[in-house]
Scaffold this active site. Sequence first.
Site, mmCIF file in Angstrom:
data_model
loop_
_atom_site.group_PDB
_atom_site.id
_atom_site.type_symbol
_atom_site.label_atom_id
_atom_site.label_comp_id
_atom_site.label_asym_id
_atom_site.label_seq_id
_atom_site.Cartn_x
_atom_site.Cartn_y
_atom_site.Cartn_z
ATOM 1 N N CYS A 74 24.425 42.824 35.986
ATOM 2 C CA CYS A 74 25.473 42.631 36.997
ATOM 3 C C CYS A 74 26.442 43.803 37.135
ATOM 4 O O CYS A 74 27.123 44.172 36.172
ATOM 5 C CB CYS A 74 26.258 41.370 36.676
ATOM 6 S SG CYS A 74 27.517 41.049 37.932
ATOM 7 N N CYS A 111 28.067 30.663 51.508
ATOM 8 C CA CYS A 111 28.237 30.655 50.051
ATOM 9 C C CYS A 111 29.326 31.652 49.665
ATOM 10 O O CYS A 111 29.349 32.776 50.169
ATOM 11 C CB CYS A 111 26.940 31.065 49.365
ATOM 12 S SG CYS A 111 25.530 30.122 49.930
ATOM 13 N N CYS A 142 29.030 26.358 49.918
ATOM 14 C CA CYS A 142 28.499 26.557 48.573
ATOM 15 C C CYS A 142 29.427 27.522 47.850
ATOM 16 O O CYS A 142 30.029 28.399 48.480
ATOM 17 C CB CYS A 142 27.090 27.146 48.677
ATOM 18 S SG CYS A 142 26.379 27.608 47.091
HETATM 19 S S1 SF4 Z 1 30.094 38.128 38.050
HETATM 20 FE FE1 SF4 Z 1 28.720 36.494 37.334
HETATM 21 S S2 SF4 Z 1 26.791 37.563 36.947
HETATM 22 FE FE2 SF4 Z 1 28.382 39.139 37.048
HETATM 23 S S3 SF4 Z 1 29.058 39.474 34.936
HETATM 24 FE FE3 SF4 Z 1 30.393 37.917 35.844
HETATM 25 S S4 SF4 Z 1 29.443 35.949 35.298
HETATM 26 FE FE4 SF4 Z 1 27.884 37.535 34.977
#
Ligand code: SF4
Length: 328
Positions: A74, A111, A142
């Site tokens: 991420c 979403c 969502c």
């Molecule tokens: S935004 Fe969501 S996917 Fe990205 S680090 Fe934070 S919890 Fe993990």
Amino acid sequence: MSYAADVSPRSATTDAPRHDWTREEVRALFDLPFPELMFRAQSVHRQNFDPAEVQISTLLSIKTGGCPEDCAYCPQSARYDTGVRAEKLMALDTVLAEARAAKAAGASRFCMGAAWREPKERDLDTVCAMVAGVKSLGLEACATLGMLTAPQAQRLKEAGLDFYNHNLDTSPEFYGDIITTRTYRDRLETLDRVRDAGIHVCCGGIVGMGETREDRVGMIATLASLPAHPESVPINMLVQVAGTPLAGQSALDGLEFVRTVAAARITMPRSMVRLSAGREDMSEETQALCFLAGANSIFYGPKLLTTPNPGRHRDRELLHKLGLSPME
Ligand code: SF4
């Protein structure tokens, strides 16, 4: 030659969905010859959906970056230097203007994603107002906000939230290689709270993170054995972002991605299977195979949170070429 012995015939009928899928059965699906797997997925798909319709969702990042979690894929994690700047929660008016534009462009679901470990109470007030505003436009709402307590899930339900997204991401075994700041159990508990509040569940995972086929089997088997199948199952192909630990990962073969979609369709026959992140780098042919394998939902719009997605014009052309139309 028949492959019927490999997988229960109930999987290809309109019987009530099963929740007792074993890894062996899911593995047997992945191992099928490709034409056989596609035939089965397409058969299940046609028994449950109009194969010429695709549900269109739009995803907006309402709170970008600065997340304390360490999800290795991420770009919004504060732990990785990816160039994504931490921003404040978006203003209500801005979100509703985006929702109006999404509706005008053909979306039926809007979403909203926030890069939080979990929402703070004061932020939840604003998100609830956003949910109510999106619903008043005639869109499904969502949200994906991280972990939820039971009262938070209840508040979102009362605001009108239709779906909550919380992905399992991968198999229980591989999970610890990807995230260390929350457990698989934490995720399952949030899913239970969402379900208990009466909100539909959107839950899937990401492939191409360096996992094995057995991990993909484990992910699908876990999703398909939940007490109720998620109403939406997003299957994402990893979008590699420089600065994240998964940048430089070998790309997953497109046909293996299609197999994962097909296994999701067969094991969760009444769920919407969403072709999610990763379409920007996917050929039209691979996407077409995903639709044949039973995918019937896409994210529409040029951006998915912080990563690129095909432009609306390109998607309209693709749907037109394939004779697919938006689901009402
Ligand atoms: S935004 Fe969501 S996917 Fe990205 S680090 Fe934070 S919890 Fe993990």
